[in-house]
Motif scaffolding. Sequence first.
Motif, PDB file in Angstrom:
ATOM      1  N   TYR A 186      12.179  -6.723  17.404  1.00 54.99           N
ATOM      2  CA  TYR A 186      12.747  -5.515  16.808  1.00 54.99           C
ATOM      3  C   TYR A 186      13.768  -5.830  15.715  1.00 54.99           C
ATOM      4  CZ  TYR A 186      10.435  -2.770  20.394  1.00 54.99           C
ATOM      5  OH  TYR A 186       9.503  -2.190  21.189  1.00 54.99           O
ATOM      6  N   HIS A 187      14.556  -6.899  15.898  1.00 54.01           N
ATOM      7  CA  HIS A 187      15.559  -7.212  14.879  1.00 54.01           C
ATOM      8  C   HIS A 187      14.921  -7.519  13.529  1.00 54.01           C
ATOM      9  CE1 HIS A 187      14.422 -11.306  16.042  1.00 54.01           C
ATOM     10  NE2 HIS A 187      14.771 -11.614  14.828  1.00 54.01           N
ATOM     11  N   GLU A 188      13.668  -7.935  13.521  1.00 52.41           N
ATOM     12  CA  GLU A 188      13.000  -8.241  12.265  1.00 52.41           C
ATOM     13  C   GLU A 188      12.688  -6.980  11.464  1.00 52.41           C
ATOM     14  OE1 GLU A 188       9.668 -10.628  13.500  1.00 52.41           O
ATOM     15  OE2 GLU A 188      10.887 -12.452  13.499  1.00 52.41           O
ATOM     16  N   LEU A 189      12.713  -5.823  12.120  1.00 49.13           N
ATOM     17  CA  LEU A 189      12.454  -4.564  11.421  1.00 49.13           C
ATOM     18  C   LEU A 189      13.627  -4.160  10.532  1.00 49.13           C
ATOM     19  CD1 LEU A 189      10.907  -2.617  14.413  1.00 49.13           C
ATOM     20  CD2 LEU A 189       9.687  -3.472  12.398  1.00 49.13           C
ATOM     21  N   VAL A 190      14.850  -4.493  10.971  1.00 53.51           N
ATOM     22  CA  VAL A 190      16.039  -4.101  10.216  1.00 53.51           C
ATOM     23  C   VAL A 190      16.016  -4.782   8.854  1.00 53.51           C
ATOM     24  CG1 VAL A 190      18.563  -4.141  10.157  1.00 53.51           C
ATOM     25  CG2 VAL A 190      17.370  -3.684  12.305  1.00 53.51           C
ATOM     26  N   GLY A 191      16.156  -3.964   7.821  1.00 54.99           N
ATOM     27  CA  GLY A 191      16.128  -4.469   6.452  1.00 54.99           C
ATOM     28  C   GLY A 191      14.766  -4.357   5.793  1.00 54.99           C
ATOM     29  N   MET A 192      13.725  -4.027   6.571  1.00 50.72           N
ATOM     30  CA  MET A 192      12.389  -3.877   5.973  1.00 50.72           C
ATOM     31  C   MET A 192      12.337  -2.621   5.109  1.00 50.72           C
ATOM     32  SD  MET A 192       9.300  -4.864   8.511  1.00 50.72           S
ATOM     33  CE  MET A 192       8.879  -6.568   8.744  1.00 50.72           C
ATOM     34  N   ARG A 193      11.605  -2.724   4.015  1.00 50.11           N
ATOM     35  CA  ARG A 193      11.355  -1.579   3.150  1.00 50.11           C
ATOM     36  C   ARG A 193      10.197  -0.800   3.755  1.00 50.11           C
ATOM     37  NH1 ARG A 193       8.258  -1.057  -1.642  1.00 50.11           N
ATOM     38  NH2 ARG A 193       7.695  -3.262  -1.422  1.00 50.11           N
TER      39      ARG A 193
END
Length: 178
Positions: free
Chosen positions: A108-115
């Motif tokens: 889930y942390h990889e989603l933060v910052g995604m366009r």
Amino acid sequence: MDGDGAQHLVVGTVQKPHGIKGELFVRVETDRPAEVFAPGRVLLLADAAGRPQGGSLTVERARAFKGGLLVKVAEHAGRTPEAEALRGRTLVIPRGEAAPLADDEVFYHELVGMRVVAGEETVGTVRELYEAPAGFLLGVERADGRELLVPFVRELVRRMDAQARVLEIEAPAGLLDL
């Protein structure tokens, strides 16, 4: 969640000591609690950002309790001031100890910052992930600063490119007008 880049993954947060035998009530932040909180597992204590800080805890046993886990750790035999001091502490594991992800899974942390895009339109940037009774919601910051909540469900996600940091959604009618 991930505190220090690619090094550690947040797996839980100590809510409070429980009882007199050294158990800790832990809010679980992993979808694989049986693996993460297995007997013998060493969990690192971390700050709120998930950076290891202040030692480790060795799991002796864990059991489900009121939406979380009661975790007995080797380092605490009773309700001591040291156990009380663990309130609010984040628990992490080294990323290399995490089970590999399936093709359709993501940390889930990889989603933060995604366009976030819908077709050719840029919807915004993921700033937060919320857990709701029906599942997870992405808090997407729009260009005007407003937040749009987008259900993070298989039916809406068309494509996710972790390398390019792009999440493409199939927006149902009216969603982008909110």
